[in-house]
Each structure stands twice: as structure tokens, then as C-alpha cells.
Design an enzyme around this catalytic site. Structure first.
Site, short mmCIF file in Angstrom:
data_model
loop_
_atom_site.label_atom_id
_atom_site.label_comp_id
_atom_site.label_asym_id
_atom_site.label_seq_id
_atom_site.Cartn_x
_atom_site.Cartn_y
_atom_site.Cartn_z
N ARG A 79 -2.58 12.78 -10.49
CA ARG A 79 -2.24 12.17 -9.19
C ARG A 79 -0.97 11.36 -9.37
O ARG A 79 -0.95 10.37 -10.11
CB ARG A 79 -3.40 11.28 -8.71
CG ARG A 79 -3.08 10.57 -7.43
CD ARG A 79 -4.27 9.85 -6.80
NE ARG A 79 -3.75 9.09 -5.69
CZ ARG A 79 -3.66 7.76 -5.63
NH1 ARG A 79 -4.13 7.00 -6.60
NH2 ARG A 79 -3.13 7.19 -4.58
N HIS A 123 2.90 5.93 -1.35
CA HIS A 123 2.35 4.88 -2.21
C HIS A 123 3.29 3.69 -2.10
O HIS A 123 3.90 3.27 -3.08
CB HIS A 123 2.18 5.39 -3.65
CG HIS A 123 1.19 4.62 -4.46
ND1 HIS A 123 0.13 5.20 -5.13
CD2 HIS A 123 1.09 3.29 -4.72
CE1 HIS A 123 -0.57 4.28 -5.78
NE2 HIS A 123 -0.01 3.10 -5.54
N GLU A 168 -4.21 3.60 -0.24
CA GLU A 168 -4.76 2.28 0.06
C GLU A 168 -4.14 1.62 1.28
O GLU A 168 -3.50 0.56 1.17
CB GLU A 168 -4.58 1.36 -1.16
CG GLU A 168 -5.25 1.88 -2.41
CD GLU A 168 -5.24 0.87 -3.55
OE1 GLU A 168 -4.52 -0.14 -3.47
OE2 GLU A 168 -5.99 1.08 -4.53
N ASN A 288 -10.47 4.43 -4.68
CA ASN A 288 -9.91 3.58 -5.74
C ASN A 288 -10.83 2.37 -5.87
O ASN A 288 -11.06 1.65 -4.90
CB ASN A 288 -8.50 3.09 -5.38
CG ASN A 288 -7.48 4.21 -5.36
OD1 ASN A 288 -7.80 5.37 -5.66
ND2 ASN A 288 -6.25 3.88 -5.02
N TYR A 290 -11.76 -1.10 -8.17
CA TYR A 290 -11.46 -2.07 -9.23
C TYR A 290 -12.57 -3.11 -9.40
O TYR A 290 -12.99 -3.38 -10.51
CB TYR A 290 -10.09 -2.74 -8.98
CG TYR A 290 -8.96 -1.76 -9.23
CD1 TYR A 290 -8.50 -1.53 -10.52
CD2 TYR A 290 -8.42 -1.00 -8.19
CE1 TYR A 290 -7.49 -0.59 -10.77
CE2 TYR A 290 -7.43 -0.05 -8.43
CZ TYR A 290 -6.97 0.15 -9.73
OH TYR A 290 -6.00 1.09 -9.98
N GLU A 350 -8.52 6.23 -8.53
CA GLU A 350 -7.99 5.17 -9.39
C GLU A 350 -9.16 4.32 -9.89
O GLU A 350 -10.04 3.95 -9.10
CB GLU A 350 -7.04 4.21 -8.66
CG GLU A 350 -5.64 4.69 -8.48
CD GLU A 350 -4.75 3.66 -7.79
OE1 GLU A 350 -4.89 2.44 -8.07
OE2 GLU A 350 -3.92 4.08 -6.98
C1 BGC Z 1 -2.65 0.51 -6.53
C2 BGC Z 1 -1.80 0.67 -7.76
C3 BGC Z 1 -1.86 -0.60 -8.59
C4 BGC Z 1 -3.30 -0.81 -9.03
C5 BGC Z 1 -3.51 -2.03 -9.90
C6 BGC Z 1 -3.96 -0.16 -6.79
O1 BGC Z 1 -4.21 -1.05 -5.75
O2 BGC Z 1 -2.81 1.74 -5.87
O3 BGC Z 1 -0.50 0.99 -7.35
O4 BGC Z 1 -1.01 -0.57 -9.67
O5 BGC Z 1 -4.10 -0.96 -7.90
O6 BGC Z 1 -3.19 -3.20 -9.21
#
Ligand code: BGC
Length: 447
Positions: A79, A123, A168, A288, A290, A350
Site C-alpha cells: 500500500r 494521503h 483516514e 487503520n 493504533y 495500517e
Molecule cells: C497515517 C500515517 C501515519 C501513521 C502514524 C496514520 O494516521 O495514515 O500517515 O504516519 O498514522 O502516525
């Protein structure tokens, strides 16, 4: 044209992700126009270390090395994102053949290595000319995005496996238009909604343009987060619900159900017919992930209807983000439970972590925290699959250490170390770990 485009899709996409402004550099080459990130990074005080993406990982020149790194991993998907200002330097009209040719080479290079191209069209690097006309606050930007999607669809659509329209849209709405920490630096708080809605409209229009140009799959890539109320108090629970509407449901209900969440339903910028355009059928949904987000009721001076509070009790990454792998299982299972038949198959587009890893004297980079992070999160995907969620892929963020937006080069997310002075790439221990993990696929004894 090269490569075997008729190769059937594998059962599971394993690979990595990057984004144009974060890795390419070469901002003035081959006719690329200025983007909002060139403008923003030139403003004093915007970026932690005062850096820019002018060189970044120099992937514009070193792309073969990057593709070889992917190949060495055994990845079957990559990607990356296409820089709109390379293709249309001023955001509309004339197409810059030299800029488009870079992505042509990249796509062919991937296919030669048996890796499926997953390009994302936006992006965050909007052509500055479109920002000068209002950026995503202007409805016209959605039309321009569809025009650009048609151009790229015509040029690459015969070889791409899956298009991502936007990356995002929530994060872009929030950080770029509500809080101003990302380009273009607008601080509009709740009035940033228009930038979210116009991105959604752009997604719908671009999906139509891509369908007309190409038979490749299409997805939207969302940043999603399980939202936790800070307490069981009704005010905290209500604030968490509102935050969930902005962060998650605004970009899911619209696209999958053709409705706005009730908390956001009376916005003036939403015109008759917009929701029907936005709710185009999708082949995949990119997720994505985190970390989860904890929310409480706002204090008296807070102009927002929610307040974010740190989630304590978990290990933290170098970015000070909590490490909560079970949040990924919760998210994926929750999507299936909430959207049922309206939910397309999912791909984790991601997931990854920043740690301040440094090379040892012999040059090797040992990053056990990243290995533990990836292992736990891939297991969390496995748990969702075992619970019957249709998850078709996992792409680590990121293939390379890169330009981490407002944090510049201070946060390293790569499974490959990049020496930003020389451009040299050094696979970290996590790269070798991930290669082994990919080679085992979803063998019955895993996770
Ligand atoms: C984004 C990336 C970013 C990553 C870490 C995501 O929100 O798509 O571009 O580097 O998080 O912060």
C-alpha cells in the site's frame, strides 16, 4: 505492461504501507506541483524538528530498493500513495505525464516481483492550488478529486489490485482542519465538519470514476478506534458516544449505510443526494488501527462536546501511545456486529508503532518492542478471524522509517531503518521477524 495481472488474489494479503509525502522526497522534480505539506513545513514552528519531506526516504529515486525490501519480506501487497500534485500539479486539468510515469514504473516493478499494488489516491498531500481555493472546505475539491481519480484510473487501472480513495478522512478533518496541527493548519474545531463531508463526497465521486475506468477493487481507508468512556457516569458515556460519532461512525454509517449518525445529522453542508453518492458499494474496507481512545465529558471551558483523556495501565510506544492489541480484535468484531451484511471484507491497512530504536555499533537494529507489538496485533487479527470476521489482509505501518508529519523524523515507525543523511536502508530485527511470520501465513497452529 509487465507482470501477471490475472494471478488470483491470495487468501490473505500480507505486506506493508507507506505514503507519498512521507517517503518520496523529490518535491521539485519532474513537474510536481506544490502541496499543502510543502507550504506547511516551510512555516516556522510547525514541525517538531523543523524538517520537511523534501528528501524524506528519497523513494522517488530509491524505489527499486524499497520494492526489493518488500520482495525480501515475501509480501504480496504494497500500500503506497499517489501524490496528487505529481499527477495534476495544480489539482485540476493538465496531467503531468512525467509524474504519472513514476507510478507506472512503481506498479510494474511491483508486478514483476509478484506484489499486488494497493495505491491510495489521497494521503493528505493536497495540491496547494486547491487549498488556495478552499481545500476540503470547498465542495469543488470533491469534484476535482473525482477528476484526478479518473486520470489515475485510466493510467494504472489495468494493473492495480485495489484502490484506496482517501486515507483516514477523520484524521485529516481533525488534525488539519479542527486542531491545525497538520497542513493546512486550520483551527475550526467543529466547523471542520465540512472538510469531513466533502472528503466523503469526494470518496463517493472518486469511487464512481474508478469504477468507470478500472475493474480493480475499491476501498476507503479509515482510522478507527474503540471508544471508551472514562467512567459509567451518564455525561462521560454521552461524551464517548459523540466522540465515536465523529471519529468512527461519520465515516462508516455514511459509506456503508447511506446515513449520518444521529448526533451529526443536521449539518448544513450535506445536500440532497450526497449520501447516495457517498454510499457506493465497496469491495473492501481498510482499517487503520493504533489504539483505543478514552473520553470524558468536557470541562466548562472546553468548546468541544467531549474531552480525550490518556488511557492508563498499558505499555506505551515511543509516541506515548498505549499498546492495546485486544482493542484491534474488539474493533474488528465490533464492525462485523454493528454493520453485519453492509460490511465488506476488511483489510488492516495500517498498524504499527514508533520506538526510538538505534543501531548497535555493528549497524544492526534490534527492536524487540516492535516485534512484540506486531506479534500481539497480528494475533489480535487472528482472534477476530477465529470469531468469524472476514479479515483479508494485514499491512504493517511502515516499511520504512519516514517523515512522521508534525513529528518530522523524530518518530521511527519502520521495520527498516533509514539513515536520513545518506538514505541507507537497514532492515531491523522486526523485518526478519515479519518475514518469518508472513511465511507461516495462517497455519492451523496459529496464532
Ligand atoms: C497515517 C500515517 C501515519 C501513521 C502514524 C496514520 O494516521 O495514515 O500517515 O504516519 O498514522 O502516525
Amino acid at each position: 505492461m509487465t507482470g501477471d495481472v490475472t494471478r488470483p488474489a491470495p487468501d490473505f494479503w500480507w505486506g506493508a504501507a507507506t505514503a507519498a509525502y512521507q517517503v518520496e522526497g523529490a518535491v521539485d522534480e519532474d513537474g510536481r506541483g506544490p502541496s499543502i505539506w510543502d507550504t506547511f513545513t516551510a512555516e516556522p514552528g510547525r514541525i517538531t524538528d523543523g524538517s520537511t519531506g523534501a528528501v524524506a526516504c528519497d523513494s522517488y529515486h530509491r524505489w527499486r530498493e524499497d520494492l526489493d525490501l518488500l520482495n525480501g519480506l515475501g509480501a504480496n501487497a504494497y500500500r503506497f500513495s499517489i501524490a496528487w500534485p505529481r499527477v495534476q500539479p495544480f489539482g485540476s486539468g493538465a496531467v503531468n505525464a512525467a509524474g504519472l510515469a513514476y507510478y507506472d514504473r512503481l506498479v510494474d516493478g511491483l508486478l514483476e516481483r509478484g506484489i499486488a499494488p494497493f495505491p491510495t489516491l489521497f494521503h493528505w498531500d493536497l495540491p496547494q492550488a486547491l487549498q488556495d481555493a478552499g481545500g476540503w472546505l470547498s465542495r469543488d475539491t470533491a469534484e476535482r478529486f473525482a477528476e484526478y481519480a479518473g486520470v489515475v484510473g485510466d493510467a494504472l487501472g489495468d494493473r492495480v489490485a485495489c484502490w484506496g480513495t482517501l486515507n483516514e478522512p477523520f484524521v485529516h478533518m481533525a488534525l488539519s482542519y479542527a486542531f491545525g496541527t497538520h497542513a493546512p493548519g486550520e483551527v475550526l474545531l467543529l466547523d471542520a465538519f465540512a472538510a469531513g463531508h466533502h472528503q466523503l463526497l469526494g470518496h463517493g465521486l472518486a469511487t464512481q470514476a474508478l469504477r468507470a475506468a478500472s475493474s480493480a477493487a475499491v476501498m476507503l481507508v479509515n482510522n478507527l478506534t474503540p471508544v471508551r468512556a472514562a467512567s459509567a457516569e451518564p455525561d462521560d458515556v454521552a461524551a464517548a458516544r459523540v466522540y465515536d460519532a465523529f471519529h468512527n461512525r461519520m465515516f462508516l454509517d455514511t459509506v456503508l449505510l447511506g446515513t449520518y449518525p444521529e448526533e451529526l445529522a443536521d449539518a448544513e453542508v450535506v445536500r440532497e443526494g450526497d449520501l447516495a453518492t457517498i454510499a457506493q458499494p465497496l469491495d473492501l474496507l481498510g482499517v487503520n488501527y493504533y489504539n483505543p481512545t478514552q473520553v470524558k465529558a468536557p470541562g466548562p471551558d472546553n468548546p468541544l462536546p467531549f474531552e480525550i483523556v490518556p488511557l492508563e495501565g498499558y505499555p506505551r510506544t515511543g509516541f506515548d501511545w498505549p499498546v492495546v492489541p485486544q482493542g484491534l480484535t474488539e474493533l474488528l468484531v465490533g464492525l462485523r456486529d454493528s454493520y453485519a451484511d453492509a460490511l465488506p471484507p476488511l483489510v488492516v491497512t495500517e498498524n504499527g508503532c514508533a520506538y526510538p530504536d538505534e543501531p548497535a555499533p555493528d549497524g544492526t537494529v534490534d527492536d524487540p518492542d516492535r516485534i512484540a507489538y506486531l506479534d500481539a496485533h497480528i494475533r489480535a487479527v487472528g482472534a477476530a478471524r477465529e470469531a468469524g470476521v472476514d479479515v483479508r489482509g494485514y499491512l504493517v505501518w511502515s516499511l520504512l522509517d519516514n517523515f512522521e508529519w508534525a513529528e518530522g523524523y523524530t518518530q521511527r515507525f519502520g521495520i527498516t531503518r533509514v539513515d536520513f543523511a545518506t538514505g541507507e536502508r537497514t532492515p531491523k530485527a522486526s523485518y526478519g521477524w515479519y518475514r518469518n511470520r508472513i511465511s507461516r501465513d495462517w497455519a492451523p497452529d496459529l496464532p
